[in-house]
Design a protein around this motif. Sequence first.
Motif, PDB file in Angstrom:
ATOM      1  N   ILE A 144      67.097   9.286  59.799  1.00 19.88           N
ATOM      2  CA  ILE A 144      67.291   8.030  60.532  1.00 19.88           C
ATOM      3  C   ILE A 144      67.946   6.987  59.640  1.00 19.88           C
ATOM      4  O   ILE A 144      68.846   6.252  60.063  1.00 19.88           O
ATOM      5  CB  ILE A 144      65.943   7.526  61.074  1.00 19.88           C
ATOM      6  CG1 ILE A 144      65.413   8.474  62.157  1.00 19.88           C
ATOM      7  CG2 ILE A 144      66.077   6.125  61.642  1.00 19.88           C
ATOM      8  CD1 ILE A 144      64.036   8.108  62.648  1.00 19.88           C
TER       9      ILE A 144
ATOM     10  N   CYS B  92      71.579   7.751  59.425  1.00 22.21           N
ATOM     11  CA  CYS B  92      72.247   7.442  60.691  1.00 22.21           C
ATOM     12  C   CYS B  92      72.559   5.956  60.804  1.00 22.21           C
ATOM     13  O   CYS B  92      73.675   5.548  61.122  1.00 22.21           O
ATOM     14  CB  CYS B  92      71.378   7.883  61.871  1.00 22.21           C
ATOM     15  SG  CYS B  92      71.136   9.655  62.015  1.00 22.21           S
TER      16      CYS B  92
ATOM     17  N   THR C 150      76.299   9.661  66.035  1.00 19.82           N
ATOM     18  CA  THR C 150      74.857   9.726  65.881  1.00 19.82           C
ATOM     19  C   THR C 150      74.179   9.903  67.229  1.00 19.82           C
ATOM     20  O   THR C 150      74.656   9.396  68.243  1.00 19.82           O
ATOM     21  CB  THR C 150      74.325   8.444  65.212  1.00 19.82           C
ATOM     22  OG1 THR C 150      75.022   8.234  63.987  1.00 19.82           O
ATOM     23  CG2 THR C 150      72.840   8.528  64.953  1.00 19.82           C
TER      24      THR C 150
ATOM     25  N   LEU D 247      70.012   9.700  68.590  1.00 21.81           N
ATOM     26  CA  LEU D 247      68.587   9.533  68.357  1.00 21.81           C
ATOM     27  C   LEU D 247      67.840   9.850  69.646  1.00 21.81           C
ATOM     28  O   LEU D 247      68.150   9.285  70.693  1.00 21.81           O
ATOM     29  CB  LEU D 247      68.260   8.109  67.898  1.00 21.81           C
ATOM     30  CG  LEU D 247      68.878   7.665  66.569  1.00 21.81           C
ATOM     31  CD1 LEU D 247      68.526   6.212  66.281  1.00 21.81           C
ATOM     32  CD2 LEU D 247      68.414   8.560  65.432  1.00 21.81           C
TER      33      LEU D 247
ATOM     34  N   LEU E 137      60.566  13.096  67.903  1.00 15.86           N
ATOM     35  CA  LEU E 137      61.761  12.379  67.479  1.00 15.86           C
ATOM     36  C   LEU E 137      62.775  13.370  66.932  1.00 15.86           C
ATOM     37  O   LEU E 137      62.434  14.248  66.128  1.00 15.86           O
ATOM     38  CB  LEU E 137      61.406  11.345  66.408  1.00 15.86           C
ATOM     39  CG  LEU E 137      62.495  10.335  66.016  1.00 15.86           C
ATOM     40  CD1 LEU E 137      62.974   9.553  67.226  1.00 15.86           C
ATOM     41  CD2 LEU E 137      61.950   9.380  64.965  1.00 15.86           C
TER      42      LEU E 137
ATOM     43  N   ALA F  90      66.570  13.185  65.215  1.00 15.08           N
ATOM     44  CA  ALA F  90      67.623  12.339  64.667  1.00 15.08           C
ATOM     45  C   ALA F  90      68.760  13.211  64.155  1.00 15.08           C
ATOM     46  O   ALA F  90      68.527  14.221  63.490  1.00 15.08           O
ATOM     47  CB  ALA F  90      67.079  11.476  63.531  1.00 15.08           C
TER      48      ALA F  90
END
Length: 657
Positions: free
Chosen positions: A8, A11, A149, A151, A163, A165
């Motif tokens: 993250i 990113c 990216t 997410l 999650l 990423a």
Amino acid sequence: MKHILFVIFICITVSAMHAQRTLTPVSNPKEQLNQQGQRSLDDTSNSSEKDKTAKRKEYDINLYKIITHERDTMVFDTTLTIKKDYKYNYLRKDDFELIPFSNLGQTYNRLGYSFDMPAAFPSIGMRAKHFNYDEVEDVKYFNVPTPTTELFFKTAMEQGQLLDAFITMNTSKRMNFSIAYKGMRSLGKYQNILSSTGNFRLTANYRTKNDRYGLRAHFYSQDVLNNENGGITDEAVEQFETGVEEFTDRSRLAVVFQDAQNILVGKRYYLEHDYKIVKQKDSLRDNNLRVGHTFNYETKYYIYDQDRANDLFGDSFVATSLRDRSQLRKLFNQASLSYRTKTFGDVKFKANHTKYDYFFDKILYLAGGQVVPNRLEGDVVAIGGEWKHNIAGIDLKADLLANVSGELGGNYFKGRARYKFNDDAKVEASIVINSKAPNFNFILHQSDYISYNWRNNLKNERTQSINFSLKSKKWLNADVSFTSLDNYTYFSGLTADAQVTPQQSEDAITYLKVKVGKEFRYGKFALNNTVMYQKVTQSGDIFNVPELVTRNTLYYTDKWFKKALFIQTGVTFSYFTEYFGDAYSPLLGEFYSQNQQKIGSFPRFDVFINAKVRRTRIYFKLEHLNSSFTGYNFFSAPNYPYRDFIVRFGLVWNFFS
């Protein structure tokens, strides 16, 4: 968690560094390509945004490419469709033919099967642990003009979250790499049912300027950890089904044990590269010759831990600190030579060598003189070929491979024909003939539980499958397959009060599957339907599937707030008929056939509200809304209840720096 925080951070940092660049289609700023290559409206484009981006460097969405293992190319899709809702789950793919267990990250029971992916080499087994395990064929590569990216976030069942990423970028026009981590942790509603999984991957994709040399590589580390409770007890099943208010708190239901866990861990190093020997110098020459090499080294281990022996699995060698560990190391190398011409198509010859080592840490000497070895190891050499061509608009493909040396015999042939009538309709037909050794844990297994030790000599499983599909938005989507299974190998719990054992069917099994999908639209309303019919011919209850599975979604779509917000809301009804669903063995990490308890015949209603703002999709869902008033008879497997009503939400955020 440290991996996902690292991804993250990368990113956000890279996106901020490149925030001066904005993605806009070159030809028309209001259009964007979806995954099927068809243009769809981008609701975020407006005149003020065009004025702002006029001074910036512009990129066409067509340049943001996703490349599959089979070298099919798609573009990034930021639209919001009902298919996106179906894929917004832990596996990130449509789970129509699966029924999940109560906690996120647990296994899935199968409602249908597919036999269109042949293999000549067996796997380690532990198939119940592999639903979230990505194989070589699942890895995607990328080619993007700017850092890209995604997410993904979704709430879990209790005290946890999911999650995913991901970021990819090109260091040059010809070199791309990506880094991603998918992490999940969920406590669950029942006792000792915590789940924790992690998927970390790195990919690289490179081609030289003259296209003579190309390379694809990835590293993948994956783990699936589950606390196991053996399901709820028979007494708790009665308490669950009666719906007594005291036991709607699922943590009060008694479970079989509270001291066990299993884990599957895998690491893979993969490299695929090729070099063009004959370089095309002018337009009169239509052929090229390439030599290729593929390297794959993968390790897997599976562990079952338990503090104290439990009667569920019978007698044991030790009373405390039970630990079963199996491990597989596999080294794969393949050399290939391909020749492509306009006249004969693409012809590829290949030869590969696989060195395998499946092992435990000891040799067992059982009562009666039986010896269970600790290792299966050897070398397998295989040769084969591939052919692809387009004749009169028909895409033809054939793939053939046969093991020619080694103790593990196997072979397969897959032929496919595909024809596209127009932009809307296409048909495909394929045939698959496959023979391979059963998975390693059918052949050899060791355990601290006495009944779970064996060394079997089994015949090759043989599969013949004919498949047909029609894809058309105007008419319908239809998939029909007919499969014949010989020497079908399975774990059997068909004898009541007996331990689970590996068995091989002496009689042939035939399996017919028909799946039809169609969406009806009226204004801003739509009804999306998927229905699957299945028929199995067999002696006994070995291969069990429900006869009918259906999913029907009635939903409404619109654009609000001057078209700045795209809204999608509706209700999904899911149902499958009653059948002898496979039972789950946490000791083996496998499902087994049983004929003592049926599951199914319970409706599921999910109400959802989804929205899209710019390139962010927001999801809100009331799952199994009807659980408290249509009867507590919902099970994913014998003694494993399905999920109660729960509210879950999350989002998917794409941005192009």
